[in-house]
Scaffold this active site. Structure first.
Site, mmCIF file in Angstrom:
data_model
loop_
_atom_site.group_PDB
_atom_site.id
_atom_site.type_symbol
_atom_site.label_atom_id
_atom_site.label_comp_id
_atom_site.label_asym_id
_atom_site.label_seq_id
_atom_site.Cartn_x
_atom_site.Cartn_y
_atom_site.Cartn_z
ATOM 1 N N GLU A 50 0.348 11.807 57.381
ATOM 2 C CA GLU A 50 0.800 12.908 58.325
ATOM 3 C C GLU A 50 -0.190 12.886 59.617
ATOM 4 O O GLU A 50 -1.323 13.661 59.119
ATOM 5 C CB GLU A 50 1.245 14.108 57.679
ATOM 6 C CG GLU A 50 2.602 13.905 57.002
ATOM 7 C CD GLU A 50 3.363 15.131 56.092
ATOM 8 O OE1 GLU A 50 3.977 15.209 55.151
ATOM 9 O OE2 GLU A 50 2.629 16.180 56.474
ATOM 10 N N ASP A 61 2.122 27.320 61.551
ATOM 11 C CA ASP A 61 0.747 26.899 61.114
ATOM 12 C C ASP A 61 -0.368 28.054 61.052
ATOM 13 O O ASP A 61 -0.174 29.186 61.756
ATOM 14 C CB ASP A 61 0.076 25.705 61.944
ATOM 15 C CG ASP A 61 0.872 24.524 61.634
ATOM 16 O OD1 ASP A 61 0.605 23.991 60.653
ATOM 17 O OD2 ASP A 61 1.378 23.782 62.529
#
Lengths: 277, 407
Positions: A50, A61
């Site tokens: 990824e 995040d």
């Protein structure tokens, strides 16, 4: 014709093991290092990669990947340059699945149609766009799927059973189970909750189900890959890059970059070995 | 032309939360079920008379509504144009319009059985209002505030602490409102099942922009009645400042279909639109996706959000509510701007002429007045939303006024 993602998961399954995916942010700390890191990940035995498209405001995040985005953007990274990294990668590695992961705005500004065309041309296999839930599918996900890109869906502990059909409707490639209600790189999920979630999602899809968020050690990766069809490790890898940037092992930039790549490859090698044990 | 107006500016958003191309629900999957729950609960509550009665009770007895519509005679004389009325939302309990929305959302949270509240705040007015409502309803309150704003809005930080709120200073990014909102969203993702997020402005994922607008519309609904009472007719113009735009949409919304009423939304031009140091998302930005909605944003060519700048912490945000973006696209509202320095001059002018110390946010609206009023007749009427009081800003304003030789 089966895509690279399908082939990779089938191969892992034939070896009677879960798959290993690793996340790094494109351009962290620069494009050349990213290219070297990607090669290192392939050599270390990952099953898919990824590649994060950096964004100034990564809302889902934790601190590690926020900082990675900032390092990357500070180094001048752009979406155009991320696609360039992907294109170069594909020339060196014809079979390794590569999924771009990030937030919608940089794509929207690049132009959805142009992005899809360029991603396909670069040899990208799929997209994970954190802030595009199925409710906003018509924006990017359906056109991307029509163009041959896999749309990898995130399923979370808050995605209840009645929601799953809507989430899975456009899903392809694999499904990414976010094992904790939270941001990346923080808490880890209990084994029982992963196993329960796997059963719950498995009832509604035949796609491989990989698990991520909060997986930091080879042991955790191995267990997670056993409990589902694969494990994704992100923040723990990104932390090694951060440490290498903050505490250079050599005054020579190229040597320091090589050292970061070696450390990451060694760690990912341990993850890979644990999953195969 | 037919008198029956089948077209309306008051029919947004659609079921998907869109105001034209703007709005929507661009959030991570973890939050999506929660947002759908909030939407369901809000729909149910807005159709429930007892919810409306409860709101009205607290608006009247706790906030002190209706706020006066005050004819500002000396400022009217000063500008020498239209008659200026101030909608006095700075007289609300807690000193700004923010409490109108917070009360609505806190009552909704209560109905949903949530007792833990998250809020982001820029100037601290929304944080203070949320801390206040949490004290009133016995809820836990956690406020995310940019570290820079914690410094420049200290009186409000002290008030929040006194009210029992926990402050999380945010150091990520630029340490201002945008980053506070990022952190509040991250915290909400992490505590999705237990917490309710009270968003302070008419932005964020659907249904927040609609919900905040509806709760703030009490401003415009009152102003419309009050101006009829005072003048027997509609005003000719409305003026309000815009950061996220909750006070502005609150004043504007009930007047949107009165197409003879000119409407001005004043963004913060910071050190000037040409300087790159401003917070004018509509005049200086382009549509993009941030914090759950599509709207005009300050961003670079690569879709990275750029820093806003304004002397006013409450306007220091690189986005704007999606309904304003739509009203901008269709041209119903004129979006203009005022600089830091213009706002400071207006701040002082209002204090000296009317004995009202305005917050820095509405000082931007005051600063634009001379432009609007200059072209108007003496029997024309302008309503300006005095959405907050300036006590919190003295620490930031006085040194600058002294430096400019104005004190």
């Amino acid at each position: 014709m089966a895509g690279r993602i399908d082939t990779a998961f089938a191969k892992a399954k034939a070896e009677n093991r879960g798959s290993l995916g690793v996340f790094i942010t494109a351009g962290d700390p620069d494009a050349a290092t990213t290219e070297a890191l990607l090669d290192g990940l392939v050599d270390a035995g990952v099953d898919f990669i990824e590649l994060g498209m950096p964004f100034s405001d990564p809302m889902a995040d934790g601190p590690a990947i926020q900082a990675a985005s900032l390092r990357s953007l500070k180094g001048g990274m752009t979406l155009t340059a991320t696609l360039e990294i992907a294109r170069n990668f594909r020339q060196r590695h014809p079979d390794m699945p590569l999924v771009l992961m990030g937030y919608y705005n940089p794509i929207y500004i690049y132009g959805n149609d142009r992005f899809i065309a360029d991603a396909v041309a670069a040899g990208v296999d799929g997209l994970i766009i954190v802030d595009l839930p199925p409710e906003e599918d018509s924006e990017l996900c359906i056109p991307a799927r029509d163009a041959g890109l896999n749309v990898v869906r995130l399923i979370t502990p808050t995605s209840h059973d009645q929601r799953l059909p809507a989430i899975l409707a456009q899903a392809s490639g694999f499904v990414y189970y976010v094992s904790v209600t939270g941001i990346t790189g923080m808490a880890s999920a209990a084994a029982t909750s992963i196993a329960d979630a796997y059963q719950r999602i498995r009832k509604q899809t035949d796609l491989p189900i990989v698990t991520g968020f909060g997986i930091r050690t080879p042991e955790q990766a191995a267990e997670t890959a056993r409990l589902s069809d694969g494990a994704v490790v992100g923040s723990a890898v990104v932390d090694i890059i951060a440490d290498g940037v903050a505490n250079p092992s050599s005054p020579d930039a190229a040597e320091n970059r090589a050292a970061i790549v070696r450390k990451v490859a060694a760690f990912v090698g341990e993850l890979s070995a644990a999953i195969r044990a | 032309m037919s008198k029956t107006n089948v077209n309306t500016f008051r029919n947004q958003p659609n079921e998907a939360g869109r105001f034209g191309i703007h709005g929507g629900r661009f959030v991570a999957e973890t939050l999506m079920p929660l947002i759908l729950n909030v939407e369901k609960a809000y729909k149910k509550a807005s159709a429930d008379k007892s919810f409306q009665r409860e709101m009205y009770y607290y608006q009247k007895h706790y906030i002190g509504r209706p706020s006066p519509l005050y004819f500002a005679e000396r400022m009217t004389a000063h500008f020498g144009g239209a008659k200026l009325y101030l909608k006095r939302d700075e007289l609300n309990h807690t000193g700004a319009h923010k409490i109108n929305n917070v009360l609505g959302q806190a009552l909704l949270a209560k109905r949903m059985g949530k007792t833990k509240i998250i809020a982001e705040t820029g100037a601290g007015q929304h944080g203070v209002a949320t801390a206040t409502a949490c004290a009133l309803f016995n809820m836990e309150c956690e406020v995310f505030m940019g570290a820079e704003d914690v410094e420049r809005q200290k009186p409000n930080v002290d008030r929040m602490r006194l009210l029992g709120a926990k402050i999380h200073p945010v150091t990520s990014g630029t340490g201002t409102l945008k980053d506070a909102m990022n952190e509040a969203l991250r915290y909400w993702v992490t505590n999705a099942e237990t917490h309710f997020y009270i968003i302070g402005t008419a932005a964020g994922p659907h249904p927040y922009p609609q919900m905040v607008r509806d709760f703030q519309s009490v401003i415009g609904t009152e102003a419309r009645e009050q101006i009829f009472e005072a003048e027997g007719r509609l005003p000719d113009a409305l003026v309000a400042c815009i950061g996220g735009g909750s006070n502005a949409i609150g004043l504007f919304y009930p007047f949107l279909d009165d197409t003879d009423v000119a409407i001005y939304g004043v963004e913060a031009a910071g050190k000037g639109l040409g300087s790159g140091l401003h917070a004018a998302s509509l005049t200086g930005g382009t549509p993009g996706i941030l914090h759950g909605n599509r709207t005009y944003l300050l961003q670079n060519d690569d879709g990275q959000i750029t820093d806003a700048h304004s002397i006013s912490a409450g306007l220091d945000y690189p986005g704007i509510g999606p309904e304003h973006s739509w009203l901008h696209d269709i041209g119903r509202v004129n979006y203009v701007s005022a600089t830091d320095e213009e706002a400071l001059v207006a701040f002082q002018l209002c204090a000296r002429l009317e004995g009202i110390i305005p917050a820095l946010e509405p000082s931007h609206a005051l600063a634009y007045l001379s432009t609007v009023i200059g072209d108007m007749d003496s029997d024309d009427i302008v309503i300006l939303n005095m959405c907050g009081r300036g006590d919190k800003d003295l620490g930031a304003v006085l040194p600058v006024l002294e430096k400019l030789g104005r004190m």
